[in-house]
Design a protein around this motif. Structure first.
Motif, short mmCIF file in Angstrom:
data_model
loop_
_atom_site.label_atom_id
_atom_site.label_comp_id
_atom_site.label_asym_id
_atom_site.label_seq_id
_atom_site.Cartn_x
_atom_site.Cartn_y
_atom_site.Cartn_z
N SER A 9 -23.05 65.10 42.71
CA SER A 9 -23.38 66.62 41.76
C SER A 9 -22.03 67.11 42.36
N ALA A 69 -19.81 69.01 39.89
CA ALA A 69 -19.84 71.34 39.37
C ALA A 69 -18.39 71.15 40.20
N HIS A 124 -19.96 68.23 30.87
CA HIS A 124 -20.61 69.64 31.85
C HIS A 124 -20.46 70.86 31.05
N SER A 160 -23.84 72.75 35.98
CA SER A 160 -23.63 71.16 36.35
C SER A 160 -24.70 71.18 37.37
N LEU A 161 -24.88 71.70 37.81
CA LEU A 161 -25.86 70.66 39.45
C LEU A 161 -27.08 70.85 39.29
N ASP A 162 -27.43 71.33 37.96
CA ASP A 162 -28.92 71.08 37.24
C ASP A 162 -29.08 70.22 36.59
N THR A 200 -26.23 64.40 31.56
CA THR A 200 -26.04 63.30 32.53
C THR A 200 -26.56 62.50 32.10
N THR A 230 -26.65 60.93 39.48
CA THR A 230 -26.33 62.73 40.21
C THR A 230 -27.78 63.46 40.62
N LEU A 231 -27.94 64.07 41.56
CA LEU A 231 -28.90 64.81 42.26
C LEU A 231 -30.10 64.70 40.97
N SER A 284 -33.14 75.00 40.33
CA SER A 284 -33.18 74.31 39.49
C SER A 284 -34.38 73.89 38.51
#
Lengths: 262, 279
Positions: A63, A67, A141, A202-204, A209, A219-220, B108
């Motif tokens: 991830s 990101a 993303h 992106s991370l979230d 995704t 991913t996470l 998040s």
């Protein structure tokens, strides 16, 4: 003023509403009990469990890499888009262009997800690639993050004193030199905060995704989602605590940086 | 300059616009479970016909619109006083107050919704508190109901409501309110005739920013709602991932897009207008 007192009471209530659930999750990350709703004493066992969770760590690493790549690409494209929107007053297709830039911001993610997947499947059939995984996730993303960078850059350019650019041009600077030496340094904070926003998004991201990731990439958020679907999980409480602390630190830091540069 | 325009234009054209043409093409095809991808191209409107005749899909559309509308209203009722209070706070304190609203957005989304699962569960903290305090002896389970979905949407999208509202309320000229007071208007009358109309652009922007994503929401109804809360985003997801019916899922996507085209266009026009005024 009674009305203002009512508003301030609601503000307090709003903050409690926003932070109580997160606070409880953070507190329960130190809970010894496996039952997430029963307090069994203080313990850091779930912290060690998460930090030893190989699958979770691998997902986090993937991830982070996605990101980093997508935020950087989105910053470049978004900078161009924001600059074009603020400075090019008329060109063929400007209406469509403006719409295209903003639309991904409000497009339902399930719609974007299925459409991008179909694009990648089509590309696979016609061009033989790319394989679904890191690259397709990063491309997806990037596409939805461009809007956020463009908006921030455009707003910053709209507020900004154009006479500085004009002075540089009058003194003989080419448009490119003017952009590099005058415009870019002035809008750099906007580009940086756009980059940070793109990085966080992106991370979230889960939905987009899930559609475009291949069978191998996890991913996470995908890991978290598959764990959370089965119910509350103490390790996710730990992850939540880390995420909230990092987000708060990043926000305080960026606030401090903007105040120093202002 | 031409290159500056071309880069985002081409990128968004290829990765954003072109895919919608593909979705439409697939939506007109038929499900073919045995081929890869599971689609047989065609030109049949039967997927769309199914969406408008089958009770299940009709119910999903109506539920989505209702839940999104009610949640948007609830977010407005909570977000407006919050934005108002921040705009009336001492200027030096506003950045901090605003940051506190925005901070959850930087954590998040998934984890914020997850946080409510432990709270709303049958034996969750909310019910424990209700039993312990004696307010309700036998509270039912909130998790898995429409109430939980409303709560989740308001919680997740509150920052999107507060920010545009704050932006308009902060610019409001206080001397107008003073003039109204001098002319004998009661505070509430002044609020209704001055503050509320002048903050209308913020209200519209905030409501659209909550309503549009809420209609197509998937994570919230999936984690907080029950099997009864059928929202269209979840239907699309299930058709695609569970049933593997790509054409039907594509048809749902096209319908969702058409349904939201009006609100999205309204939002874009407002965005463009706001930025143009500043240039």
């Amino acid at each position: 003023m009674r009305r203002a007192r009512f508003a301030f009471t609601m503000l307090g209530f709003g903050y409690a509403f926003l932070y109580l659930p997160l606070g409880l999750v953070m507190a329960y990350s130190f809970n010894d009990s496996r039952l997430v709703t029963v307090w069994g004493g203080f313990s850091t066992r779930w912290w060690s469990a998460l930090l030893a969770n190989e699958a979770m760590l691998q997902a986090a690493w993937l991830s982070l890499r996605i990101a980093l790549a997508s935020a950087t690409a989105a910053a470049v494209i978004g900078l161009a888009a924001g600059y074009a929107l603020a400075r090019a007053r008329s060109f063929p297709g400007r209406g469509l262009f403006g719409g295209l830039v903003i639309a991904p911001m409000v497009m339902p993610e399930v719609v974007m997800g299925i459409s991008m997947l179909l694009l990648f499947v089509g590309a696979e059939r016609l061009l033989g690639g790319p394989d679904r995984g890191f690259l397709t996730i990063a491309l997806a993303h990037t596409t939805f993050s461009v809007a956020f960078v463009a908006i921030v850059v455009q707003a910053r350019l709209a507020d900004f004193d154009r006479s500085l650019e004009e002075a540089a041009m009058d003194l003989g600077a080419t448009p490119w030199v003017t952009f590099r030496t005058v415009t870019l340094p002035l809008i750099a904070p906007a580009v940086a905060s756009g980059w940070l926003l793109a990085f966080t998004l992106s991370l979230d991201d889960l939905i987009l995704t899930q559609f475009v990731a291949g069978a191998q990439s996890q991913t996470l958020p995908m890991r978290v989602y598959s764990s959370v679907r089965l119910g509350v999980d103490p390790q996710i409480n730990v992850l939540a605590t880390i995420v909230v602390v990092v987000a708060a630190a990043a926000l305080v830091l960026s606030g401090w940086l903007t105040r120093r540069s202002a | 300059m031409r290159l500056v325009i071309a880069l985002p234009f081409v990128w968004l054209g290829v990765f954003f616009l072109l895919p919608f043409a593909l979705v439409l093409a697939i939506a007109l095809g038929a499900n073919a479970p045995d081929s890869v991808p599971p689609v047989e191209l065609g030109l049949s409107p039967k997927n769309f016909a199914l969406l408008f005749t089958d009770d299940l899909y009709l119910a999903a559309w109506l539920t989505s619109l209702r839940i999104a509308a009610v949640s948007t209203l609830a977010a407005l009722l909570l977000g407006y006083p919050m934005a108002y209070a921040i705009a009336r706070a001492a200027p030096a304190r506003r950045p901090l107050l605003l940051m506190l609203v925005v901070l959850p957005f930087w954590t998040s989304f998934l984890i914020r919704i997850y946080a409510w699962m432990g709270l709303l569960d049958e034996n969750g903290l909310l019910n424990q508190f209700l039993r312990w305090s004696g307010i309700v002896a036998d509270p039912g389970t909130l998790l898995g109901t429409e109430w939980a979905v409303h709560l989740g949407i308001v919680y997740a999208y509150l920052p999107f409501m507060v920010l545009p509202l704050y932006a308009t309320l902060e610019k409001l000229d206080v001397s107008l309110l003073e003039a109204a007071a001098d002319l004998g208007a009661r505070p509430f009358a002044a609020f209704l005739t001055i503050t509320l109309p002048l903050s209308l652009p913020g209200i519209v922007a905030g409501c659209l920013l909550v309503f549009i994503p809420a209609v197509g929401e998937f994570v919230i109804p999936d984690l907080l709602g029950g099997t009864g809360t059928l929202m269209i985003g979840k239907v699309l997801w299930d058709e695609f991932f569970t049933n593997g019916d790509w054409p039907l899922a594509s048809a749902v996507a096209i319908c969702l897009l058409v349904l939201l085209a009006g609100p999205i266009a309204l939002f874009q026009r407002q965005q463009a207008k706001g930025l143009e005024r500043r240039t």
